[in-house]
Design an enzyme around this catalytic site. Sequence first.
Site, short mmCIF file in Angstrom:
data_model
loop_
_atom_site.label_atom_id
_atom_site.label_comp_id
_atom_site.label_asym_id
_atom_site.label_seq_id
_atom_site.Cartn_x
_atom_site.Cartn_y
_atom_site.Cartn_z
N CYS A 149 38.21 4.12 21.95
CA CYS A 149 38.29 5.10 23.04
C CYS A 149 38.80 4.34 24.25
O CYS A 149 39.14 3.15 24.14
CB CYS A 149 36.95 5.80 23.29
SG CYS A 149 35.64 4.77 23.95
N CYS A 169 39.13 9.45 21.43
CA CYS A 169 39.63 9.79 22.76
C CYS A 169 41.08 10.23 22.63
O CYS A 169 41.88 9.53 22.00
CB CYS A 169 39.50 8.57 23.67
SG CYS A 169 40.40 8.65 25.21
N CYS A 209 47.06 3.36 21.00
CA CYS A 209 46.38 2.38 20.14
C CYS A 209 47.38 1.42 19.52
O CYS A 209 48.48 1.80 19.14
CB CYS A 209 45.59 3.10 19.06
SG CYS A 209 44.46 2.02 18.16
#
Length: 259
Positions: free
Chosen positions: A122, A196, A203
């Site tokens: 997240c 999230c 990412c």
Amino acid sequence: MVSSLQATPAFVRLAAHPLRWRLLTELAASDYRVRELVELVGQPQNLVSYHLRLLRGGGLVTARRSTFDARDSYYHLDLERCAHALAATGAYLHPALRLDPAPPPPPSTPAPARRPAVLFTCTGNSARSPIAEALLRHHAGGHVEVTSAGSHPRQELHPHAVRILRERHGIDLSNQRPRHLDTLAGRRFNYVISLCDKVREVCLDFGGHPRRLHWSIPDPATSGRTEAVGYPAFARTVEEIDTRIRYLLPVLTPQEVSS
């Protein structure tokens, strides 16, 4: 006389349609936006949206506005509700088939030599992802290697997260600190699960082609740090993540759970 259509359980009527069943199976693994489901099932957006509305009307699927781009919504399959619906469906067929729905049990056999590796992500790594990390480690009993990290980690874990996990699950995170995703560069994971909407887009790429899943869960910290407002929001978040974790376990360790 009740018609055969009226006698058919609602879950069967909803799930029996081939496209709706395909949508259910895709959403069983991850939360998706409409355009992503369109690509996955190879059907026009208006048709996908129509069947999603039916699934939402039946209570099997929910939708949340993206916290990253409010023009988007993420669709989520309520596995707990599905479990209850399936149990009720058996009773429709015969009373002896009435089952009490229960979440999958944790593994009870010794941990395998090669454990699946799971990364939760997240933004701040102060609430949602460390909660998921702690709960999976707690339920997996050594069968899963698990960690968490954030794209912009905060200085410390949120006190509500630490308190709720200690009080309700007996998990102590008082010595854990948020970590940055960059510290995990080069590590291999079997699953990378984002909690999230924002971090899903940023990412890192990890080697080994991990399976990427998304759980669209709002940040409970945005509700405030006060006891009256913030604590109940964190309690709801912990409950939702715990439910998702318990249904994730048999996916991660199918041999151990089924043995």
